[in-house]
Scaffold this motif. Structure first.
Motif, PDB file in Angstrom:
ATOM      1  N   ILE A 105       0.803  -1.228   0.000  1.00  0.00           N
ATOM      2  CA  ILE A 105       0.000   0.000   0.000  1.00  0.00           C
ATOM      3  C   ILE A 105       0.837   1.280   0.000  1.00  0.00           C
ATOM      4  N   GLY A 106       2.169   1.178   0.034  1.00  0.00           N
ATOM      5  CA  GLY A 106       3.001   2.369  -0.019  1.00  0.00           C
ATOM      6  C   GLY A 106       3.309   2.951   1.348  1.00  0.00           C
ATOM      7  N   GLU A 107       4.287   3.858   1.359  1.00  0.00           N
ATOM      8  CA  GLU A 107       4.808   4.375   2.624  1.00  0.00           C
ATOM      9  C   GLU A 107       3.801   5.212   3.399  1.00  0.00           C
ATOM     10  N   GLY A 108       3.097   6.112   2.724  1.00  0.00           N
ATOM     11  CA  GLY A 108       2.186   7.004   3.432  1.00  0.00           C
ATOM     12  C   GLY A 108       1.083   6.255   4.153  1.00  0.00           C
ATOM     13  N   LYS A 109       0.419   5.346   3.454  1.00  0.00           N
ATOM     14  CA  LYS A 109      -0.665   4.585   4.066  1.00  0.00           C
ATOM     15  C   LYS A 109      -0.135   3.627   5.125  1.00  0.00           C
ATOM     16  N   ALA A 110       1.055   3.054   4.873  1.00  0.00           N
ATOM     17  CA  ALA A 110       1.645   2.151   5.862  1.00  0.00           C
ATOM     18  C   ALA A 110       1.953   2.892   7.159  1.00  0.00           C
ATOM     19  N   LYS A 111       2.464   4.112   7.049  1.00  0.00           N
ATOM     20  CA  LYS A 111       2.743   4.904   8.253  1.00  0.00           C
ATOM     21  C   LYS A 111       1.457   5.181   9.029  1.00  0.00           C
ATOM     22  N   GLU A 112       0.387   5.492   8.299  1.00  0.00           N
ATOM     23  CA  GLU A 112      -0.886   5.769   8.960  1.00  0.00           C
ATOM     24  C   GLU A 112      -1.338   4.595   9.817  1.00  0.00           C
ATOM     25  N   LEU A 113      -1.153   3.385   9.315  1.00  0.00           N
ATOM     26  CA  LEU A 113      -1.575   2.195  10.049  1.00  0.00           C
ATOM     27  C   LEU A 113      -0.583   1.800  11.138  1.00  0.00           C
ATOM     28  N   LEU A 114       0.700   1.793  10.784  1.00  0.00           N
ATOM     29  CA  LEU A 114       1.712   1.243  11.693  1.00  0.00           C
ATOM     30  C   LEU A 114       2.064   2.179  12.840  1.00  0.00           C
ATOM     31  N   LEU A 115       2.057   3.482  12.603  1.00  0.00           N
ATOM     32  CA  LEU A 115       2.458   4.428  13.645  1.00  0.00           C
ATOM     33  C   LEU A 115       1.319   4.843  14.555  1.00  0.00           C
ATOM     34  N   THR A 116       0.094   4.754  14.091  1.00  0.00           N
ATOM     35  CA  THR A 116      -1.044   5.091  14.958  1.00  0.00           C
ATOM     36  C   THR A 116      -1.534   3.891  15.750  1.00  0.00           C
ATOM     37  N   GLY A 117      -1.417   2.710  15.192  1.00  0.00           N
ATOM     38  CA  GLY A 117      -1.947   1.523  15.852  1.00  0.00           C
ATOM     39  C   GLY A 117      -3.457   1.471  15.884  1.00  0.00           C
ATOM     40  N   GLU A 118      -4.106   2.357  15.132  1.00  0.00           N
ATOM     41  CA  GLU A 118      -5.561   2.419  15.155  1.00  0.00           C
ATOM     42  C   GLU A 118      -6.192   1.319  14.305  1.00  0.00           C
ATOM     43  N   LEU A 119      -7.389   0.921  14.713  1.00  0.00           N
ATOM     44  CA  LEU A 119      -8.140  -0.045  13.929  1.00  0.00           C
ATOM     45  C   LEU A 119      -8.926   0.688  12.846  1.00  0.00           C
ATOM     46  N   ILE A 120      -9.047   0.071  11.698  1.00  0.00           N
ATOM     47  CA  ILE A 120      -9.805   0.663  10.604  1.00  0.00           C
ATOM     48  C   ILE A 120     -10.923  -0.294  10.194  1.00  0.00           C
ATOM     49  N   SER A 121     -11.931   0.258   9.556  1.00  0.00           N
ATOM     50  CA  SER A 121     -13.060  -0.539   9.106  1.00  0.00           C
ATOM     51  C   SER A 121     -12.675  -1.356   7.877  1.00  0.00           C
ATOM     52  N   ALA A 122     -13.492  -2.341   7.579  1.00  0.00           N
ATOM     53  CA  ALA A 122     -13.269  -3.140   6.380  1.00  0.00           C
ATOM     54  C   ALA A 122     -13.354  -2.272   5.136  1.00  0.00           C
ATOM     55  N   GLU A 123     -14.289  -1.327   5.134  1.00  0.00           N
ATOM     56  CA  GLU A 123     -14.446  -0.446   3.972  1.00  0.00           C
ATOM     57  C   GLU A 123     -13.184   0.370   3.737  1.00  0.00           C
ATOM     58  N   LYS A 124     -12.601   0.919   4.812  1.00  0.00           N
ATOM     59  CA  LYS A 124     -11.376   1.687   4.647  1.00  0.00           C
ATOM     60  C   LYS A 124     -10.207   0.789   4.247  1.00  0.00           C
ATOM     61  N   ALA A 125     -10.182  -0.433   4.761  1.00  0.00           N
ATOM     62  CA  ALA A 125      -9.124  -1.372   4.388  1.00  0.00           C
ATOM     63  C   ALA A 125      -9.150  -1.638   2.883  1.00  0.00           C
ATOM     64  N   VAL A 126     -10.353  -1.725   2.318  1.00  0.00           N
ATOM     65  CA  VAL A 126     -10.478  -1.900   0.869  1.00  0.00           C
ATOM     66  C   VAL A 126     -10.016  -0.641   0.146  1.00  0.00           C
ATOM     67  N   GLN A 127     -10.415   0.518   0.633  1.00  0.00           N
ATOM     68  CA  GLN A 127     -10.026   1.781   0.004  1.00  0.00           C
ATOM     69  C   GLN A 127      -8.516   1.975   0.004  1.00  0.00           C
ATOM     70  N   MET A 128      -7.847   1.507   1.063  1.00  0.00           N
ATOM     71  CA  MET A 128      -6.401   1.661   1.169  1.00  0.00           C
ATOM     72  C   MET A 128      -5.635   0.631   0.346  1.00  0.00           C
ATOM     73  N   GLY A 129      -6.331  -0.402  -0.128  1.00  0.00           N
ATOM     74  CA  GLY A 129      -5.662  -1.445  -0.885  1.00  0.00           C
ATOM     75  C   GLY A 129      -5.143  -2.576  -0.024  1.00  0.00           C
ATOM     76  N   LEU A 130      -5.443  -2.529   1.266  1.00  0.00           N
ATOM     77  CA  LEU A 130      -5.020  -3.601   2.162  1.00  0.00           C
ATOM     78  C   LEU A 130      -5.829  -4.867   1.901  1.00  0.00           C
ATOM     79  N   ILE A 131      -7.134  -4.698   1.675  1.00  0.00           N
ATOM     80  CA  ILE A 131      -8.053  -5.800   1.404  1.00  0.00           C
ATOM     81  C   ILE A 131      -8.606  -5.623  -0.011  1.00  0.00           C
ATOM     82  N   THR A 132      -8.883  -6.736  -0.686  1.00  0.00           N
ATOM     83  CA  THR A 132      -9.286  -6.659  -2.091  1.00  0.00           C
ATOM     84  C   THR A 132     -10.778  -6.449  -2.281  1.00  0.00           C
ATOM     85  N   TYR A 133     -11.598  -7.280  -1.612  1.00  0.00           N
ATOM     86  CA  TYR A 133     -13.041  -7.261  -1.865  1.00  0.00           C
ATOM     87  C   TYR A 133     -13.834  -7.264  -0.560  1.00  0.00           C
TER      88      TYR A 133
END
Length: 257
Positions: free
Chosen positions: A152-180
């Motif tokens: 998913i690239g550096e910017g999005k990875a930093k958002e997830l890894l440095l905050t430790g926050e949980l994200i919704s399935a919908e956002k995970a798809v938008q970020m490219g972490l999840i496919t469908y």
């Protein structure tokens, strides 16, 4: 195997996390059994696609609490061996010769989110949460970030890894972490249909080579990657699958894989 179920059907291998009472949390034995199951699928010529799924409400909650407590007593050498154990599993899935699809019916956290990250495709339900929560307990998401940066690239990875926050399935798809995204009622059906389509429509040899190339070219310079691609192209033309596929195309005949 105690914590993993393995079965095959219609050229698809199903690897199931079966430790629902612990939210399918990872420990040393479970990682070992996953490595064994993926190795078994790699060696099975009848298997073209793998589905990684789980029992219970959670897909995988990350490391087991008792396992984390034990790690605090380990020496550096023991912790290094254990870290390499998990590294080998993630690398095995990421570079596996078969396509791997994650069927995520519940939360995937920390190491569990890492499992989802290294799969080639992933389906999940709207209710699932995703996140790498390691920094919140003073730990680091060290191994998974190698794969997450690629995905998913550096910017999005930093958002997830440095905050430790949980994200919704919908956002995970938008970020490219999840496919469908699928509903809970149709998740299994959609995963099976997608896997069956890959089995029927595509050459297993071609998918395997393409997957391996995707993993390798990112480490190369532009010139090295292009030369590697040209050589791989030339090798592919001589394979039985390529000859079969081109012959069927020219003869306007359906190809049966």
């Amino acid at each position: 195997m105690e914590y993993i179920h393995y079965q095959t059907e219609n050229r698809i291998a199903y690897i199931t996390l079966a430790r629902a009472e612990k939210r399918n949390a990872l420990n040393e034995q479970m990682v070992s059994e996953l490595k064994q199951a993926f190795g078994q699928a790699a060696d099975d010529a009848a298997v073209k696609v793998i589905v990684l799924k789980a029992e219970g409400q959670a897909f995988c909650a990350g490391a087991d609490l008792a396992y984390l407590q034990q790690l605090q007593k380990n020496t550096f050498e023991e912790n290094l061996d254990d870290s390499r154990h998990l590294k080998e599993l993630f690398h095995q899935i990421y570079t596996h010769p078969k396509v791997v699809i994650a069927q995520i019916q519940g939360h995937a956290l920390a190491g569990g989110c890492g499992l989802a990250t290294v799969c080639d495709f992933s389906f999940t339900v709207p209710e699932a949460k995703f996140g790498y929560t390691e920094v919140r307990i003073g730990f680091i998401p060290a191994i998974v970030k190698v794969f997450l940066l690629r995905k998913i690239g550096e910017g999005k990875a930093k958002e997830l890894l440095l905050t430790g926050e949980l994200i919704s399935a919908e956002k995970a798809v938008q970020m490219g972490l999840i496919t469908y995204l699928s509903s809970a009622d149709t998740l299994e059906q959609e995963v099976n249909a997608f896997a069956a389509k890959l089995v029927a429509a595509n050459s297993g040899q071609a998918m395997s080579t393409t997957k391996q190339m995707i993993a390798r070219v990112q480490e190369m310079s532009l010139e090295e990657a292009l030369e590697f691609a040209a050589e791989s192209n030339a090798h592919a033309r001589a394979t039985a699958d390529c000859q079969k596929g081109i012959a069927a195309f020219l003869n306007k005949e359906p190809v049966v894989w």
